[in-house]
Scaffold this active site. Structure first.
Site, PDB file in Angstrom:
ATOM      1  N   LEU A  87      40.284  57.580  41.775  1.00 37.30           N
ATOM      2  CA  LEU A  87      40.931  57.541  43.103  1.00 37.30           C
ATOM      3  C   LEU A  87      42.380  57.604  42.839  1.00 37.30           C
ATOM      4  O   LEU A  87      42.926  57.288  41.876  1.00 37.30           O
ATOM      5  CB  LEU A  87      40.407  56.203  43.707  1.00 37.30           C
ATOM      6  CG  LEU A  87      40.997  54.953  43.289  1.00 37.30           C
ATOM      7  CD1 LEU A  87      40.718  53.874  44.392  1.00 37.30           C
ATOM      8  CD2 LEU A  87      39.918  54.658  42.030  1.00 37.30           C
ATOM      9  N   THR A 116      29.932  50.292  37.065  1.00 38.17           N
ATOM     10  CA  THR A 116      30.896  49.784  38.103  1.00 38.17           C
ATOM     11  C   THR A 116      32.226  49.203  37.387  1.00 38.17           C
ATOM     12  O   THR A 116      33.073  49.159  37.631  1.00 38.17           O
ATOM     13  CB  THR A 116      30.370  49.195  39.164  1.00 38.17           C
ATOM     14  OG1 THR A 116      29.674  49.833  39.904  1.00 38.17           O
ATOM     15  CG2 THR A 116      31.421  48.371  39.994  1.00 38.17           C
ATOM     16  N   ASN A 123      38.893  53.462  35.850  1.00 42.51           N
ATOM     17  CA  ASN A 123      39.509  54.278  37.079  1.00 42.51           C
ATOM     18  C   ASN A 123      40.735  53.540  37.610  1.00 42.51           C
ATOM     19  O   ASN A 123      41.729  54.002  37.881  1.00 42.51           O
ATOM     20  CB  ASN A 123      38.823  54.717  38.171  1.00 42.51           C
ATOM     21  CG  ASN A 123      37.514  55.879  37.451  1.00 42.51           C
ATOM     22  OD1 ASN A 123      38.078  56.480  36.644  1.00 42.51           O
ATOM     23  ND2 ASN A 123      36.399  55.865  38.136  1.00 42.51           N
ATOM     24  N   ARG A 130      49.199  55.228  36.182  1.00 40.99           N
ATOM     25  CA  ARG A 130      50.127  56.200  37.041  1.00 40.99           C
ATOM     26  C   ARG A 130      51.195  55.508  37.880  1.00 40.99           C
ATOM     27  O   ARG A 130      52.192  56.211  38.092  1.00 40.99           O
ATOM     28  CB  ARG A 130      49.203  57.330  37.880  1.00 40.99           C
ATOM     29  CG  ARG A 130      48.195  57.958  37.080  1.00 40.99           C
ATOM     30  CD  ARG A 130      47.736  59.074  37.807  1.00 40.99           C
ATOM     31  NE  ARG A 130      46.870  58.688  38.943  1.00 40.99           N
ATOM     32  CZ  ARG A 130      45.625  58.346  38.967  1.00 40.99           C
ATOM     33  NH1 ARG A 130      44.905  58.577  37.724  1.00 40.99           N
ATOM     34  NH2 ARG A 130      44.873  57.990  40.027  1.00 40.99           N
ATOM     35  N   TYR A 169      25.819  42.682  33.821  1.00 41.88           N
ATOM     36  CA  TYR A 169      27.057  41.938  34.446  1.00 41.88           C
ATOM     37  C   TYR A 169      27.899  41.362  33.494  1.00 41.88           C
ATOM     38  O   TYR A 169      29.087  41.396  33.443  1.00 41.88           O
ATOM     39  CB  TYR A 169      26.458  41.057  35.656  1.00 41.88           C
ATOM     40  CG  TYR A 169      27.771  40.200  36.353  1.00 41.88           C
ATOM     41  CD1 TYR A 169      28.214  41.034  37.507  1.00 41.88           C
ATOM     42  CD2 TYR A 169      27.856  38.882  36.182  1.00 41.88           C
ATOM     43  CE1 TYR A 169      29.201  40.421  38.158  1.00 41.88           C
ATOM     44  CE2 TYR A 169      28.992  38.523  36.847  1.00 41.88           C
ATOM     45  CZ  TYR A 169      29.562  39.130  37.859  1.00 41.88           C
ATOM     46  OH  TYR A 169      30.447  38.510  38.547  1.00 41.88           O
ATOM     47  N   LYS A 173      31.552  42.862  32.427  1.00 40.86           N
ATOM     48  CA  LYS A 173      32.847  42.193  32.879  1.00 40.86           C
ATOM     49  C   LYS A 173      33.705  41.956  31.536  1.00 40.86           C
ATOM     50  O   LYS A 173      35.038  41.981  31.649  1.00 40.86           O
ATOM     51  CB  LYS A 173      32.570  40.740  33.443  1.00 40.86           C
ATOM     52  CG  LYS A 173      31.936  40.953  34.973  1.00 40.86           C
ATOM     53  CD  LYS A 173      33.329  41.147  35.820  1.00 40.86           C
ATOM     54  CE  LYS A 173      32.704  41.034  37.224  1.00 40.86           C
ATOM     55  NZ  LYS A 173      33.817  41.496  38.255  1.00 40.86           N
ATOM     56  N   THR A 199      31.868  30.415  43.192  1.00 43.59           N
ATOM     57  CA  THR A 199      32.950  30.051  44.550  1.00 43.59           C
ATOM     58  C   THR A 199      31.803  30.310  45.800  1.00 43.59           C
ATOM     59  O   THR A 199      31.149  31.185  45.617  1.00 43.59           O
ATOM     60  CB  THR A 199      34.163  31.090  44.514  1.00 43.59           C
ATOM     61  OG1 THR A 199      34.886  30.753  43.406  1.00 43.59           O
ATOM     62  CG2 THR A 199      34.966  30.983  45.806  1.00 43.59           C
ATOM     63  N   ARG A 210      22.618  33.497  45.766  1.00 43.95           N
ATOM     64  CA  ARG A 210      23.280  32.490  44.815  1.00 43.95           C
ATOM     65  C   ARG A 210      22.854  31.267  45.479  1.00 43.95           C
ATOM     66  O   ARG A 210      22.384  31.058  46.467  1.00 43.95           O
ATOM     67  CB  ARG A 210      24.781  32.715  45.066  1.00 43.95           C
ATOM     68  CG  ARG A 210      25.182  34.093  44.047  1.00 43.95           C
ATOM     69  CD  ARG A 210      26.595  34.384  44.148  1.00 43.95           C
ATOM     70  NE  ARG A 210      27.002  35.214  45.027  1.00 43.95           N
ATOM     71  CZ  ARG A 210      28.194  35.605  45.119  1.00 43.95           C
ATOM     72  NH1 ARG A 210      29.100  35.485  44.306  1.00 43.95           N
ATOM     73  NH2 ARG A 210      28.371  36.788  45.976  1.00 43.95           N
TER      74      ARG A 210
HETATM   75  N1  NAD Z   1      31.782  34.666  44.262  1.00 45.97           N
HETATM   76  C1  NAD Z   1      31.692  34.210  42.964  1.00 45.97           C
HETATM   77  O1  NAD Z   1      31.440  32.761  42.672  1.00 45.97           O
HETATM   78  C2  NAD Z   1      32.245  34.938  41.713  1.00 45.97           C
HETATM   79  C3  NAD Z   1      32.174  34.403  40.503  1.00 45.97           C
HETATM   80  C4  NAD Z   1      32.674  35.193  39.440  1.00 45.97           C
HETATM   81  C5  NAD Z   1      33.083  36.360  39.676  1.00 45.97           C
HETATM   82  N2  NAD Z   1      33.155  37.076  40.977  1.00 45.97           N
HETATM   83  C6  NAD Z   1      33.775  38.210  41.062  1.00 45.97           C
HETATM   84  O2  NAD Z   1      34.505  38.602  42.183  1.00 45.97           O
HETATM   85  C7  NAD Z   1      34.227  39.915  42.766  1.00 45.97           C
HETATM   86  C8  NAD Z   1      33.887  39.709  44.206  1.00 45.97           C
HETATM   87  O3  NAD Z   1      32.547  38.964  44.308  1.00 45.97           O
HETATM   88  P1  NAD Z   1      31.909  38.502  45.699  1.00 45.97           P
HETATM   89  O4  NAD Z   1      31.431  37.245  45.222  1.00 45.97           O
HETATM   90  O5  NAD Z   1      32.766  38.740  46.852  1.00 45.97           O
HETATM   91  O6  NAD Z   1      30.855  39.642  45.675  1.00 45.97           O
HETATM   92  P2  NAD Z   1      30.663  40.596  46.857  1.00 45.97           P
HETATM   93  O7  NAD Z   1      29.274  41.385  46.557  1.00 45.97           O
HETATM   94  O8  NAD Z   1      30.591  40.120  48.216  1.00 45.97           O
HETATM   95  O9  NAD Z   1      31.649  41.524  46.655  1.00 45.97           O
HETATM   96  C9  NAD Z   1      31.681  42.394  45.728  1.00 45.97           C
HETATM   97  C10 NAD Z   1      32.180  43.983  46.644  1.00 45.97           C
HETATM   98  O10 NAD Z   1      32.338  44.989  45.707  1.00 45.97           O
HETATM   99  C11 NAD Z   1      31.743  46.291  46.621  1.00 45.97           C
HETATM  100  N3  NAD Z   1      31.434  47.050  45.489  1.00 45.97           N
HETATM  101  C12 NAD Z   1      30.413  46.823  44.411  1.00 45.97           C
HETATM  102  N4  NAD Z   1      30.504  47.899  43.618  1.00 45.97           N
HETATM  103  C13 NAD Z   1      31.261  48.909  44.165  1.00 45.97           C
HETATM  104  C14 NAD Z   1      31.744  50.193  43.573  1.00 45.97           C
HETATM  105  N5  NAD Z   1      31.062  50.725  42.795  1.00 45.97           N
HETATM  106  N6  NAD Z   1      32.776  50.674  44.380  1.00 45.97           N
HETATM  107  C15 NAD Z   1      33.248  49.986  45.246  1.00 45.97           C
HETATM  108  N7  NAD Z   1      33.098  49.010  45.827  1.00 45.97           N
HETATM  109  C16 NAD Z   1      32.013  48.422  45.058  1.00 45.97           C
HETATM  110  C17 NAD Z   1      30.604  45.643  47.185  1.00 45.97           C
HETATM  111  O11 NAD Z   1      30.333  46.501  48.138  1.00 45.97           O
HETATM  112  C18 NAD Z   1      31.300  44.214  47.809  1.00 45.97           C
HETATM  113  O12 NAD Z   1      32.113  44.621  48.986  1.00 45.97           O
HETATM  114  C19 NAD Z   1      33.058  40.379  41.870  1.00 45.97           C
HETATM  115  O13 NAD Z   1      33.953  41.246  41.039  1.00 45.97           O
HETATM  116  C20 NAD Z   1      32.596  39.394  41.144  1.00 45.97           C
HETATM  117  O14 NAD Z   1      32.061  39.688  39.848  1.00 45.97           O
HETATM  118  C21 NAD Z   1      32.626  36.246  41.848  1.00 45.97           C
END
Ligand code: NAD
Length: 342
Positions: A87, A116, A123, A130, A169, A173, A199, A210
């Site tokens: 993108l 992803t 990406n 850039r 996952y 990560k 969180t 969760r």
């Molecule tokens: N909530 C937690 O406790 C927690 C803990 C550790 C890490 N994280 C990280 O924080 C981030 C957000 O988590 P969250 O809890 O809000 O989850 P969530 O699933 O609500 O949010 C993830 C978002 O990423 C989007 N997404 C997924 N694959 C995608 C792709 N290929 N292209 C574009 N968008 C894409 C989804 O549509 C969603 O809106 C994640 O990276 C997650 O790994 C969250």
């Protein structure tokens, strides 16, 4: 007159410091995964701090309703886009929150999750390169796997299965972190890596899978609360406003502050204690039932946040019962709304 997002209602110190943290050098910020649970709160916080925000999301686990109230704002743009495809955008900073986060969601398409996290991160790193932009990675406590030390410090390398059902996952990560630090070594990119511990808060999906959303929804429906295993495994739960406050502070740090930095609440609870609190706070008639333990389920999770305290001046403030009450109120409204067919 241009509409703005109200200063967030929360009284935590971290939130109240958002506007004063605004960087003079950053104007336009891209949030990948911005319509998800955490990403939508981050978009709000950035808008409240007067940044221009481009939200990128493929809406796989995120929802438009999370950002509906932002769509008409002049300094907010939404683009439906999968980060696995390269993108372009004129931006000064990037937050990579794009990844499914709950085990049922990330295990539904494990190869998609892996890509992803690997290709999506690449990406976004290329875009940052850039544009000479700051790039912040939402990493996870899952990089520690089922840890053999507690609390977990950032210099602990973890105990992770490469072949189990959580590996898509966890390893995705971990590989994203590897790329971030290689881009820093190779191209002097301005990277920042935060490891998020569990969180919770408003805008989690009721069917998210969760532990907090499961328990609250079961309690509100007076259905049995299902615990995988004995319930003696521990978790530490951070309220969303506290976490976002940590990210806002991280954004404002100098380029030498790269992380990884743990962001989470060190107050440790057993899963059974959590279930009992939620039953009490919802006045629920739910019983507790135990199911077979989940494969590779970590037995203990607790962040050491001394690095966040030293480098960001950050610590969480929201008490778990206050956070649970506002999350319960959110789910109560969401379930009533759904029951009314809206
Ligand atoms: N909530 C937690 O406790 C927690 C803990 C550790 C890490 N994280 C990280 O924080 C981030 C957000 O988590 P969250 O809890 O809000 O989850 P969530 O699933 O609500 O949010 C993830 C978002 O990423 C989007 N997404 C997924 N694959 C995608 C792709 N290929 N292209 C574009 N968008 C894409 C989804 O549509 C969603 O809106 C994640 O990276 C997650 O790994 C969250």
């Amino acid at each position: 007159m241009a509409r703005t997002v109200n200063q967030k209602r929360d009284t935590t110190e971290n939130i109240l410091h958002f506007p004063s943290n605004k960087s003079k050098f950053l104007k336009k910020i891209l949030v990948a995964g911005g319509s998800g649970f955490l990403g939508s709160h981050l978009c709000e916080a950035l808008l409240a701090a007067d940044y221009d925000v481009i939200c990128i999301d493929d809406l796989s686990t995120g929802r438009i309703e999370n950002i509906k109230h932002l769509l008409d704002l002049p300094n907010f743009t939404f683009r439906r886009h999968d980060v696995r495809t390269p993108l372009n955008a004129k931006v000064d900073a990037i937050f990579n929150f794009a990844s499914p986060a709950s085990p049922p969601a990330y295990q539904a398409d494990p190869i998609g999750t892996l890509f992803t996290n690997i290709v999506g991160a690449r990406n976004l790193l290329e875009l940052a390169r850039r544009r000479d932009a700051v790039i912040v990675q939402a990493s996870t406590s899952e990089v520690y796997g089922d840890p053999l030390v507690s609390p977990q410090r950032e210099d602990y390398f973890g105990n992770v299965s490469t072949i189990g059902p959580r590996a898509c996952y966890d390893e995705g990560k971990r590989c994203a972190e590897t790329q971030f630090f290689d881009y820093r070594r190779l191209y002097d990119l301005k990277i920042k890596v935060a490891r998020i511990f569990n969180t919770y808060g408003p805008r989690m999906r009721p069917d998210d899978g969760r532990v907090i959303s499961n328990f609250i929804v079961q309690a509100l429906r007076n259905e049995p609360i299902t615990i995988y295993g004995s319930g003696l495994q521990t978790r530490s739960f951070c309220y969303v406003d506290d976490l976002i406050g940590g990210f806002m502070r991280f954004l404002g740090t100098s380029p030498d502050v790269t992380g990884p930095i743990n962001l989470g609440n060190p107050t440790e609870l057993t899963v059974i204690d959590l279930a009992e609190r939620i039953i009490r706070l919802t006045n629920s008639k739910s019983s507790i039932i135990h199911l077979l333990p989940a494969v590779d389920d970590p037995q203990q999770r607790r962040p050491d946040i001394s690095r966040a305290a030293a480098q960001l001046g950050w610590c969480p403030h929201v008490d778990v019962e206050d956070g649970l009450l506002s999350t319960i109120a959110y789910f109560d409204r969401a379930l009533r709304h759904a029951a009314a067919g809206n």
